[in-house]
Design a protein around this motif. Structure first.
Motif, PDB file in Angstrom:
ATOM      1  N   PRO A 124       1.439 -10.756 -28.896  1.00 27.80           N
ATOM      2  CA  PRO A 124       0.290 -10.204 -28.150  1.00 27.80           C
ATOM      3  C   PRO A 124       0.430  -8.713 -27.845  1.00 27.80           C
ATOM      4  CG  PRO A 124       0.982 -12.270 -27.182  1.00 27.80           C
ATOM      5  CD  PRO A 124       2.008 -11.910 -28.202  1.00 27.80           C
ATOM      6  N   ASN A 125       1.654  -8.262 -27.592  1.00 31.88           N
ATOM      7  CA  ASN A 125       1.851  -6.834 -27.340  1.00 31.88           C
ATOM      8  C   ASN A 125       1.579  -6.021 -28.598  1.00 31.88           C
ATOM      9  OD1 ASN A 125       2.551  -7.497 -24.776  1.00 31.88           O
ATOM     10  ND2 ASN A 125       4.685  -6.924 -24.943  1.00 31.88           N
ATOM     11  N   LYS A 142      -5.273  -0.493 -29.422  1.00 31.71           N
ATOM     12  CA  LYS A 142      -5.256   0.791 -28.726  1.00 31.71           C
ATOM     13  C   LYS A 142      -4.918   1.956 -29.641  1.00 31.71           C
ATOM     14  CE  LYS A 142      -4.512  -0.272 -23.984  1.00 31.71           C
ATOM     15  NZ  LYS A 142      -4.851   0.847 -23.164  1.00 31.71           N
ATOM     16  N   GLY A 143      -4.628   1.680 -30.902  1.00 28.33           N
ATOM     17  CA  GLY A 143      -4.345   2.752 -31.847  1.00 28.33           C
ATOM     18  C   GLY A 143      -2.885   3.160 -31.914  1.00 28.33           C
ATOM     19  N   HIS A 144      -1.997   2.345 -31.384  1.00 28.15           N
ATOM     20  CA  HIS A 144      -0.564   2.621 -31.434  1.00 28.15           C
ATOM     21  C   HIS A 144       0.075   1.792 -32.548  1.00 28.15           C
ATOM     22  CE1 HIS A 144      -0.852   4.834 -27.726  1.00 28.15           C
ATOM     23  NE2 HIS A 144      -1.383   3.792 -27.106  1.00 28.15           N
ATOM     24  N   SER A 145       1.333   2.047 -32.806  1.00 27.14           N
ATOM     25  CA  SER A 145       2.062   1.321 -33.843  1.00 27.14           C
ATOM     26  C   SER A 145       2.402  -0.095 -33.355  1.00 27.14           C
ATOM     27  CB  SER A 145       3.352   2.067 -34.193  1.00 27.14           C
ATOM     28  OG  SER A 145       4.154   1.278 -35.027  1.00 27.14           O
ATOM     29  N   PRO A 146       1.869  -1.123 -34.005  1.00 22.62           N
ATOM     30  CA  PRO A 146       2.179  -2.491 -33.560  1.00 22.62           C
ATOM     31  C   PRO A 146       3.635  -2.879 -33.805  1.00 22.62           C
ATOM     32  CG  PRO A 146       0.763  -2.540 -35.490  1.00 22.62           C
ATOM     33  CD  PRO A 146       0.887  -1.117 -35.082  1.00 22.62           C
ATOM     34  N   VAL A 147       4.249  -2.353 -34.859  1.00 23.23           N
ATOM     35  CA  VAL A 147       5.648  -2.676 -35.135  1.00 23.23           C
ATOM     36  C   VAL A 147       6.542  -2.103 -34.039  1.00 23.23           C
ATOM     37  CG1 VAL A 147       7.544  -2.338 -36.767  1.00 23.23           C
ATOM     38  CG2 VAL A 147       5.245  -2.814 -37.616  1.00 23.23           C
ATOM     39  N   TRP A 156       5.755  -1.344 -30.909  1.00 27.88           N
ATOM     40  CA  TRP A 156       5.570  -2.023 -29.630  1.00 27.88           C
ATOM     41  C   TRP A 156       6.047  -3.468 -29.687  1.00 27.88           C
ATOM     42  CZ3 TRP A 156       4.911   0.146 -25.102  1.00 27.88           C
ATOM     43  CH2 TRP A 156       4.523   1.469 -25.087  1.00 27.88           C
ATOM     44  N   GLY A 157       6.014  -4.085 -30.859  1.00 33.12           N
ATOM     45  CA  GLY A 157       6.612  -5.407 -30.997  1.00 33.12           C
ATOM     46  C   GLY A 157       8.123  -5.351 -30.821  1.00 33.12           C
ATOM     47  N   LEU A 158       8.750  -4.342 -31.428  1.00 30.15           N
ATOM     48  CA  LEU A 158      10.199  -4.174 -31.269  1.00 30.15           C
ATOM     49  C   LEU A 158      10.567  -3.788 -29.836  1.00 30.15           C
ATOM     50  CD1 LEU A 158      11.152  -2.406 -34.607  1.00 30.15           C
ATOM     51  CD2 LEU A 158      11.576  -4.775 -33.940  1.00 30.15           C
ATOM     52  N   LEU A 159       9.741  -2.958 -29.210  1.00 32.61           N
ATOM     53  CA  LEU A 159       9.985  -2.614 -27.808  1.00 32.61           C
ATOM     54  C   LEU A 159       9.868  -3.840 -26.911  1.00 32.61           C
ATOM     55  CD1 LEU A 159       8.209   0.838 -27.390  1.00 32.61           C
ATOM     56  CD2 LEU A 159      10.663   0.362 -27.308  1.00 32.61           C
ATOM     57  N   SER A 160       8.979  -4.757 -27.255  1.00 31.80           N
ATOM     58  CA  SER A 160       8.849  -5.994 -26.483  1.00 31.80           C
ATOM     59  C   SER A 160      10.108  -6.840 -26.598  1.00 31.80           C
ATOM     60  CB  SER A 160       7.641  -6.800 -26.968  1.00 31.80           C
ATOM     61  OG  SER A 160       6.466  -6.071 -26.784  1.00 31.80           O
ATOM     62  N   ILE A 161      10.628  -6.947 -27.809  1.00 26.63           N
ATOM     63  CA  ILE A 161      11.855  -7.715 -28.014  1.00 26.63           C
ATOM     64  C   ILE A 161      13.020  -7.033 -27.300  1.00 26.63           C
ATOM     65  CG2 ILE A 161      13.514  -8.463 -29.777  1.00 26.63           C
ATOM     66  CD1 ILE A 161      11.069  -8.880 -31.625  1.00 26.63           C
ATOM     67  N   LEU A 162      13.085  -5.713 -27.377  1.00 21.64           N
ATOM     68  CA  LEU A 162      14.122  -4.966 -26.683  1.00 21.64           C
ATOM     69  C   LEU A 162      13.993  -5.139 -25.168  1.00 21.64           C
ATOM     70  CD1 LEU A 162      16.477  -2.911 -26.943  1.00 21.64           C
ATOM     71  CD2 LEU A 162      14.746  -1.140 -26.655  1.00 21.64           C
ATOM     72  N   GLY A 163      12.764  -5.120 -24.669  1.00 25.35           N
ATOM     73  CA  GLY A 163      12.535  -5.333 -23.242  1.00 25.35           C
ATOM     74  C   GLY A 163      13.003  -6.700 -22.785  1.00 25.35           C
ATOM     75  N   ARG A 194       4.336  -4.864 -21.737  1.00 28.29           N
ATOM     76  CA  ARG A 194       2.879  -5.003 -21.840  1.00 28.29           C
ATOM     77  C   ARG A 194       2.172  -4.175 -20.769  1.00 28.29           C
ATOM     78  NH1 ARG A 194      -0.712  -8.156 -24.587  1.00 28.29           N
ATOM     79  NH2 ARG A 194      -2.734  -8.312 -23.606  1.00 28.29           N
ATOM     80  N   PHE A 195       2.715  -4.149 -19.562  1.00 32.35           N
ATOM     81  CA  PHE A 195       2.144  -3.339 -18.495  1.00 32.35           C
ATOM     82  C   PHE A 195       2.130  -1.865 -18.888  1.00 32.35           C
ATOM     83  CE2 PHE A 195       3.062  -0.675 -14.754  1.00 32.35           C
ATOM     84  CZ  PHE A 195       1.893  -0.895 -14.025  1.00 32.35           C
ATOM     85  N   ILE A 196       3.232  -1.386 -19.450  1.00 36.88           N
ATOM     86  CA  ILE A 196       3.296   0.013 -19.896  1.00 36.88           C
ATOM     87  C   ILE A 196       2.282   0.263 -20.996  1.00 36.88           C
ATOM     88  CG2 ILE A 196       4.768   1.707 -21.059  1.00 36.88           C
ATOM     89  CD1 ILE A 196       7.130   0.453 -19.546  1.00 36.88           C
ATOM     90  N   LEU A 197       2.170  -0.670 -21.928  1.00 37.04           N
ATOM     91  CA  LEU A 197       1.233  -0.516 -23.039  1.00 37.04           C
ATOM     92  C   LEU A 197      -0.215  -0.510 -22.557  1.00 37.04           C
ATOM     93  CD1 LEU A 197       0.761  -0.344 -26.076  1.00 37.04           C
ATOM     94  CD2 LEU A 197       0.924  -2.824 -26.172  1.00 37.04           C
ATOM     95  N   GLU A 198      -0.533  -1.339 -21.591  1.00 39.29           N
ATOM     96  CA  GLU A 198      -1.899  -1.359 -21.073  1.00 39.29           C
ATOM     97  C   GLU A 198      -2.246  -0.078 -20.333  1.00 39.29           C
ATOM     98  OE1 GLU A 198      -2.209  -4.906 -18.765  1.00 39.29           O
ATOM     99  OE2 GLU A 198      -2.586  -6.152 -20.519  1.00 39.29           O
TER     100      GLU A 198
END
Length: 100
Positions: free
Chosen positions: A14-15, A22-27, A29-36, A88-92
């Motif tokens: 979902p992230n 939002k026009g950002h790189s999904p890869v 932000w997906g990796l940042l989610s896993i890192l988070g 996700r909060f940061i991304l939103e």
């Protein structure tokens, strides 16, 4: 282990989709989610574990203790999910990327 990886990917998806909208790189932000997830799991969950566990630090002793009190392991996993939600909060909160 495979179930753990599947759950982790389903949490990051979902992230990544929100990042694409939002026009950002999904890869990224997906990796940042896993890192988070792992940062929250190891640091916050590890701190909690260090506070509540008062036994010998051997693999057998820790495994036996977790088998007697599985809610501690579940709570550590939920703290990892909190790390994904923080990403996700940061991304939103981020503005849409400028398209040139």
């Amino acid at each position: 282990m495979l179930l753990f990886l599947l759950i982790l990917l389903l949490l990051a998806l979902p992230n990544a989709l929100l990042a694409r909208r939002k026009g950002h790189s999904p890869v990224l932000w997906g990796l940042l989610s896993i890192l988070g997830f792992f940062v929250a799991y190891f640091f916050i969950g590890g701190s909690y574990f260090a506070l509540v566990y008062k036994g010998a630090m051997t693999e057998e002793a820790v495994t036996a203790w977790v088998m007697k009190q599985p809610l501690t392991a579940l709570l550590m996993f939920l703290m990892g999910i909190g790390g994904v939600l923080f990403v996700r909060f940061i991304l939103e909160r981020r503005q849409q990327a400028k398209k040139s």
